[in-house]
Design a protein around this motif. Structure first.
Motif, mmCIF file in Angstrom:
data_model
loop_
_atom_site.group_PDB
_atom_site.id
_atom_site.type_symbol
_atom_site.label_atom_id
_atom_site.label_comp_id
_atom_site.label_asym_id
_atom_site.label_seq_id
_atom_site.Cartn_x
_atom_site.Cartn_y
_atom_site.Cartn_z
ATOM 1 N N GLY A 213 -24.251 -21.077 20.629
ATOM 2 C CA GLY A 213 -24.712 -22.293 19.971
ATOM 3 C C GLY A 213 -23.999 -22.533 18.655
ATOM 4 O O GLY A 213 -23.639 -23.674 18.321
ATOM 5 N N ALA A 214 -23.768 -21.463 17.887
ATOM 6 C CA ALA A 214 -23.086 -21.603 16.597
ATOM 7 C C ALA A 214 -21.666 -22.121 16.786
ATOM 8 O O ALA A 214 -21.203 -22.992 16.035
ATOM 9 C CB ALA A 214 -23.073 -20.267 15.870
ATOM 10 N N ALA A 215 -20.958 -21.602 17.793
ATOM 11 C CA ALA A 215 -19.596 -22.076 18.051
ATOM 12 C C ALA A 215 -19.604 -23.538 18.481
ATOM 13 O O ALA A 215 -18.799 -24.348 18.012
ATOM 14 C CB ALA A 215 -18.941 -21.202 19.118
ATOM 15 N N LEU A 216 -20.524 -23.900 19.371
ATOM 16 C CA LEU A 216 -20.607 -25.292 19.831
ATOM 17 C C LEU A 216 -20.961 -26.233 18.688
ATOM 18 O O LEU A 216 -20.426 -27.345 18.597
ATOM 19 C CB LEU A 216 -21.661 -25.391 20.941
ATOM 20 C CG LEU A 216 -21.265 -24.777 22.284
ATOM 21 C CD1 LEU A 216 -22.497 -24.589 23.164
ATOM 22 C CD2 LEU A 216 -20.233 -25.657 22.997
ATOM 23 N N SER A 217 -21.839 -25.791 17.808
ATOM 24 C CA SER A 217 -22.221 -26.633 16.682
ATOM 25 C C SER A 217 -21.020 -26.917 15.791
ATOM 26 O O SER A 217 -20.791 -28.057 15.376
ATOM 27 C CB SER A 217 -23.333 -25.954 15.877
ATOM 28 O OG SER A 217 -23.796 -26.796 14.853
ATOM 29 N N GLN A 218 -20.227 -25.880 15.516
ATOM 30 C CA GLN A 218 -19.048 -26.088 14.670
ATOM 31 C C GLN A 218 -17.966 -26.887 15.373
ATOM 32 O O GLN A 218 -17.126 -27.506 14.718
ATOM 33 C CB GLN A 218 -18.505 -24.738 14.194
ATOM 34 C CG GLN A 218 -19.442 -24.044 13.217
ATOM 35 C CD GLN A 218 -18.744 -22.981 12.407
ATOM 36 O OE1 GLN A 218 -17.611 -23.147 11.973
ATOM 37 N NE2 GLN A 218 -19.423 -21.863 12.200
ATOM 38 N N LEU A 219 -17.995 -26.901 16.699
ATOM 39 C CA LEU A 219 -17.069 -27.743 17.464
ATOM 40 C C LEU A 219 -17.576 -29.185 17.561
ATOM 41 O O LEU A 219 -16.963 -30.015 18.226
ATOM 42 C CB LEU A 219 -16.879 -27.169 18.875
ATOM 43 C CG LEU A 219 -15.974 -25.935 18.981
ATOM 44 C CD1 LEU A 219 -16.171 -25.247 20.324
ATOM 45 C CD2 LEU A 219 -14.511 -26.337 18.781
ATOM 46 N N ASP A 220 -18.698 -29.457 16.884
ATOM 47 C CA ASP A 220 -19.336 -30.781 16.894
ATOM 48 C C ASP A 220 -19.852 -31.146 18.283
ATOM 49 O O ASP A 220 -20.030 -32.319 18.598
ATOM 50 C CB ASP A 220 -18.382 -31.862 16.371
ATOM 51 C CG ASP A 220 -19.135 -33.048 15.792
ATOM 52 O OD1 ASP A 220 -20.303 -32.867 15.408
ATOM 53 O OD2 ASP A 220 -18.558 -34.147 15.728
ATOM 54 N N TYR A 229 -29.173 -22.802 21.934
ATOM 55 C CA TYR A 229 -30.241 -22.207 21.126
ATOM 56 C C TYR A 229 -31.563 -22.208 21.901
ATOM 57 O O TYR A 229 -32.343 -21.248 21.827
ATOM 58 C CB TYR A 229 -30.418 -22.990 19.824
ATOM 59 C CG TYR A 229 -29.232 -22.932 18.890
ATOM 60 C CD1 TYR A 229 -28.586 -21.734 18.606
ATOM 61 C CD2 TYR A 229 -28.764 -24.087 18.257
ATOM 62 C CE1 TYR A 229 -27.504 -21.681 17.738
ATOM 63 C CE2 TYR A 229 -27.689 -24.051 17.383
ATOM 64 C CZ TYR A 229 -27.065 -22.852 17.135
ATOM 65 O OH TYR A 229 -26.000 -22.807 16.272
ATOM 66 N N SER A 230 -31.806 -23.276 22.629
ATOM 67 C CA SER A 230 -33.054 -23.363 23.398
ATOM 68 C C SER A 230 -33.100 -22.292 24.480
ATOM 69 O O SER A 230 -34.159 -21.707 24.747
ATOM 70 C CB SER A 230 -33.193 -24.762 24.007
ATOM 71 O OG SER A 230 -33.280 -25.746 22.984
ATOM 72 N N ARG A 231 -31.951 -22.042 25.104
ATOM 73 C CA ARG A 231 -31.896 -20.981 26.116
ATOM 74 C C ARG A 231 -32.182 -19.621 25.478
ATOM 75 O O ARG A 231 -32.912 -18.794 26.041
ATOM 76 C CB ARG A 231 -30.527 -20.967 26.789
ATOM 77 C CG ARG A 231 -30.347 -19.875 27.842
ATOM 78 C CD ARG A 231 -31.362 -19.996 28.950
ATOM 79 N NE ARG A 231 -31.210 -18.948 29.951
ATOM 80 C CZ ARG A 231 -32.213 -18.383 30.594
ATOM 81 N NH1 ARG A 231 -33.471 -18.780 30.365
ATOM 82 N NH2 ARG A 231 -31.997 -17.442 31.494
ATOM 83 N N ALA A 232 -31.639 -19.388 24.276
ATOM 84 C CA ALA A 232 -31.913 -18.133 23.569
ATOM 85 C C ALA A 232 -33.406 -17.988 23.313
ATOM 86 O O ALA A 232 -33.972 -16.894 23.461
ATOM 87 C CB ALA A 232 -31.145 -18.100 22.251
ATOM 88 N N ASN A 244 -33.688 -21.032 13.500
ATOM 89 C CA ASN A 244 -33.143 -21.602 12.272
ATOM 90 C C ASN A 244 -31.903 -22.440 12.560
ATOM 91 O O ASN A 244 -31.749 -23.560 12.042
ATOM 92 C CB ASN A 244 -32.807 -20.479 11.292
ATOM 93 C CG ASN A 244 -32.344 -21.010 9.962
ATOM 94 O OD1 ASN A 244 -33.079 -21.681 9.249
ATOM 95 N ND2 ASN A 244 -31.105 -20.742 9.613
ATOM 96 N N GLN A 245 -31.022 -21.917 13.409
ATOM 97 C CA GLN A 245 -29.790 -22.651 13.687
ATOM 98 C C GLN A 245 -30.065 -23.910 14.506
ATOM 99 O O GLN A 245 -29.404 -24.935 14.314
ATOM 100 C CB GLN A 245 -28.787 -21.742 14.389
ATOM 101 C CG GLN A 245 -28.272 -20.638 13.478
ATOM 102 C CD GLN A 245 -26.999 -20.007 13.995
ATOM 103 O OE1 GLN A 245 -26.111 -20.672 14.514
ATOM 104 N NE2 GLN A 245 -26.897 -18.688 13.863
ATOM 105 N N ARG A 246 -31.038 -23.837 15.403
ATOM 106 C CA ARG A 246 -31.387 -25.068 16.119
ATOM 107 C C ARG A 246 -31.950 -26.095 15.141
ATOM 108 O O ARG A 246 -31.625 -27.292 15.218
ATOM 109 C CB ARG A 246 -32.391 -24.786 17.237
ATOM 110 C CG ARG A 246 -32.637 -26.018 18.119
ATOM 111 C CD ARG A 246 -33.493 -25.693 19.330
ATOM 112 N NE ARG A 246 -34.876 -25.391 18.962
ATOM 113 C CZ ARG A 246 -35.847 -25.142 19.843
ATOM 114 N NH1 ARG A 246 -35.557 -25.138 21.151
ATOM 115 N NH2 ARG A 246 -37.076 -24.867 19.450
ATOM 116 N N GLY A 247 -32.777 -25.636 14.195
ATOM 117 C CA GLY A 247 -33.292 -26.536 13.176
ATOM 118 C C GLY A 247 -32.178 -27.173 12.368
ATOM 119 O O GLY A 247 -32.190 -28.383 12.099
ATOM 120 N N ASN A 248 -31.189 -26.374 11.971
ATOM 121 C CA ASN A 248 -30.056 -26.912 11.208
ATOM 122 C C ASN A 248 -29.300 -27.970 12.007
ATOM 123 O O ASN A 248 -28.891 -29.006 11.466
ATOM 124 C CB ASN A 248 -29.096 -25.784 10.827
ATOM 125 C CG ASN A 248 -29.648 -24.898 9.726
ATOM 126 O OD1 ASN A 248 -30.412 -25.353 8.884
ATOM 127 N ND2 ASN A 248 -29.275 -23.634 9.729
#
Length: 739
Positions: A213-220, A229-232, A244-248
């Motif tokens: 999720g973090a990589a996908l988020s930074q890839l926009d 994140y939901s799967r996690a 927290n990262q899903r919230g961000n």
């Protein structure tokens, strides 16, 4: 006799009969209280039973009896580490290593303990020794990679993880951490592929889904990130990092209610989780959900004052002041910014510029921004870039964001001598490019707003580095030398609350584009959804700037001024609905709040904006670009001047346009003047006439004059640097007088 008992106990331990073994060890200790073997073995049994405190006590007694027992020293250190007594654990590992210098396990655990104390360079020394002693173990290389990662040496970390994976391809820890290091190098596609390979090994691993999720988020690719994140969270509902990262990510997507729910869950699990409390309050502010907001903001302010990582700098500008204590606002903003920078964007230990003196014929001036598009910052500043004196300045645009192919973007591209799109470049690469070009002055236009990349200037690529316009406050960063301001937004007595030295521009720090056009003809009120008759109060600031106190004043005004309406921009359905409900609670017909849809162009918005009678400013975060919009369109703007930079911007604009009478100092004065102007149409008309004249005569809209003042400031800071002078605040008007 004791030897036979100890042998019997050992057999029982190996058979898993721990209680019986423990009984025998106690029999031995009853007879021989200082039996090293019995103390040590009973300690191990208590450890196996989960009683760590008793295990540590017993093994501690054992090493007192025999300090040279290397394994006992190691075991005690491991127990102390588990118990969180880190310094004591390190002391035990020190003794074990002194007794047995090649003790790989002790070196490893001492390294792990040092990591927990953030002593990463020392930890790396231990892990380097373990890789030389046991190079065939994947874990030794993984540990080394972890220390290198913590030191920001991402490329070296990747190489270390490569060795771990070559030895053990299924070593998931190394695969995931390698992906994190690739994110640090901004090799995002490779990082994503690494996490996908990790999922092939363990598809049910929540940590891997979180990192994906973090990589996908930074890839926009934010919707995909949310799904990851939901799967996690399906796999591990209490995974606080995924929450927290899903919230961000939801916050970036402006899905404030969903983001707030995630931050609430984060705080329920860990009340001190970094930045979550500030983000939760910010979500509530965006959604205009004010129940309990004052208590939330008070908690945030107290935590910031204590130096805790509770609120990012941009949300803090909106939240500060809602719970009182205005005298401390600027000091708190500095505290909070410094904590943010230290944790998120620390200064590089190896600056690229190291005191070299450049002798360029023209000053090489680079502007860094993610907003070189149809964005408020670009709309205000495009005229500066067009007016720069090319005989004295070589201008460079460092674009951190995508092109929208707008008319503003085309003007920007034509205005700069050099433009570079750095989205595909790492921070280190951009910094190296600026250093290779020998840029004299680098000006950041983002601060901590969306798309910012402070990591570029953290590497000190230029001799002089400043920030301007995009962020109304201190960045708290040791690598930002100056902030461009004026006496209104940063009174001289507040300079100590800024990490930067202050450059005082003449009149106002706000630039404006004198070429802006307003669409004709002006629409009728009915076309804009407004009543044909009656007084129109407006505020075209974002919903997050609207506070309960200011909204209460606005409702009083609607109650006093019959047939008046409040015209606001259409935000989320959540915020619009919340504001209408708040109006109803205060006895005001909710339909007297009229929400304006977005217009296709700024020119059309400026045209309809002229239908308003009075723009009501917000506090503690004023209208900034929207204040300039109103004044350019000829709409009087009423502001309440606050204590901090963000709450003094509209006052700065009004000073520069010659309408200081519209700057109030108390909420009572603000309300009284808003009521008076609604009832005195002749006075209001006179103010409108002043504004119409100001478009061609006031310093606020004099783009050329503003640019020349800015250029004098830039030339001065460049000259001071070349002379090796210390950083100092100064007034541009003093430079003009001394010429």
């Amino acid at each position: 006799m004791n030897e036979l008992l100890l042998q019997d106990a050992l057999k029982l331990r190996r058979a898993g009969k721990l209680a019986e073994a423990a009984d025998i060890y106690r029999q031995v200790l009853n007879v021989a209280p200082e039996s090293f073997e019995a103390l040590h073995a009973l300690g191990i049994v208590r450890y196996q039973c989960g009683d760590l405190e008793e295990a540590e006590r017993l093994i501690g007694q054992a090493v007192t009896v025999n300090p040279a027992a290397v394994d006992a020293q190691y075991n005690r250190g491991s127990l102390l580490l588990r118990l969180g007594r880190i310094e004591a654990a390190i002391a035990c590992f020190d003794r074990a290593i002194a007794l047995k210098p090649g003790y790989v396990e002790a070196l490893t655990n001492r390294g792990n303990a040092l990591v927990r104390l953030a002593r990463h360079a020392e930890a790396l020394n231990d892990f380097e020794r373990t890789t030389s002693l046991r190079p065939e173990l994947a874990q030794t290389w993984a540990n080394r990679g972890a220390a290198l990662f913590k030191l920001g040496r991402f490329a070296d970390a990747v190489a270390s993880y490569d060795k771990a994976l070559a030895l053990q391809p299924g070593h998931l820890e190394s695969r995931l951490n390698r992906g994190d290091a690739l994110i640090g190098l901004q090799r995002l596609d490779e990082a994503l592929a690494e996490f996908d390979r990790g999922l092939e090994v363990q598809p049910q691993n929540a940590d891997t889904w979180t990192r994906r999720g973090a990589a996908l988020s930074q890839l926009d690719r934010r919707e995909e990130a949310i799904a990851a994140y939901s799967r996690a969270l399906e796999l591990r509902p209490d995974h606080i990092e995924a929450l927290n990262q899903r919230g961000n990510t939801l916050l970036v997507l402006r899905r404030f209610e969903e983001a707030a729910r995630d931050f609430e869950r984060v705080i329920a699990r860990d009340p001190d989780f970094p930045w979550a409390r500030g983000n939760l309050a910010y979500c509530h502010l965006h959604g205009c959900h004010w129940d309990g907001l004052e208590a939330e903001v008070t908690a945030v302010a107290l935590a910031v004052r204590s130096g805790l990582p509770v609120c990012a700098p941009l949300p803090f500008l909106s939240l500060a002041g809602l719970a009182g204590g205005v005298d401390e606002l600027s000091a708190d903003a500095l505290r909070g910014a410094r904590v943010w920078v230290e944790r998120q964007f620390p200064a590089s230990a190896e600056p690229l510029w190291r005191g070299e003196r450049y002798g360029h014929e023209r000053i090489r001036l680079a502007y860094l921004s993610a907003d070189f598009n149809d964005h408020a910052v670009a709309r205000l500043s495009v005229g500066i870039f067009e007016c720069h004196d090319r005989n004295r300045f070589e201008t460079i645009a460092v674009s951190l964001g995508p092109s929208d192919d707008s008319r503003i973007r085309k003007r920007l591209e034509a205005a700069f001598e050099t433009s570079i799109d750095v989205r595909g470049m790492k921070d280190a690469e951009v910094a190296a490019w600026l250093r290779e070009r020998e840029v004299d002055v680098a000006i950041d236009l983002n601060g901590f707003t969306a798309g910012c990349r402070p990591g570029i200037l953290a590497r000190r690529p230029a001799p002089v580095q400043a920030h301007f316009l995009g962020f109304p406050g201190t960045m708290g960063a040791p690598y930002i030398d100056y902030i461009f301001a004026d006496e209104t937004v940063i009174p001289p007595g507040q300079r100590s609350n800024y990490a930067e030295k202050v450059i005082y521009l003449p009149h106002s720090f706000l630039p404006n584009d004198g070429k802006r056009t307003i669409a004709e003809p002006m629409p009728r009120r009915s076309q804009a959804g407004l009543p044909e008759k009656g007084f129109v109060y407006c505020c075209f600031s974002g919903a997050f700037k609207i506070t309960p106190a200011m909204f209460g004043v606005w409702m009083h005004l609607l109650d006093e001024v019959k047939d008046s309406v409040l015209w606001l921009p259409a935000g989320s359905s959540s915020s619009s609905g919340a504001l209408r409900r708040e109006a109803g609670r205060r006895g005001i017909d909710p339909m007297r709040l009229i929400f304006a849809p977005f217009t296709p162009t700024t020119e059309e918005h400026l045209s309809r904006l002229r239908l308003a009678d009075l723009f009501l400013d917000t506090l503690p975060y004023n209208a900034h670009a929207t204040a300039c919009d109103a004044l350019w369109a000829g709409v009087p703007l009423l502001t309440l001047q606050g204590a901090a930079f963000a709450s003094r911007v509209a006052a700065s604009a009004l000073h520069a346009v010659g309408l200081t009478e519209l700057v109030t100092q108390s909420i009572n004065h603000y309300e009284a003047l808003a009521l008076e102007l609604a009832r005195d149409r002749e006075r209001l008309q006179h103010i409108r006439q002043t504004l119409n004249r100001a478009r061609s005569s006031s310093p606020l809209f004099d783009t050329i004059g503003f640019t020349r003042g800015l250029e004098r400031a830039i030339a001065e800071i460049c000259a001071r640097n070349r002379r090796g002078e210390a950083l100092e605040s100064f007034y541009v008007r003093d430079l003009e007088q001394s010429r």
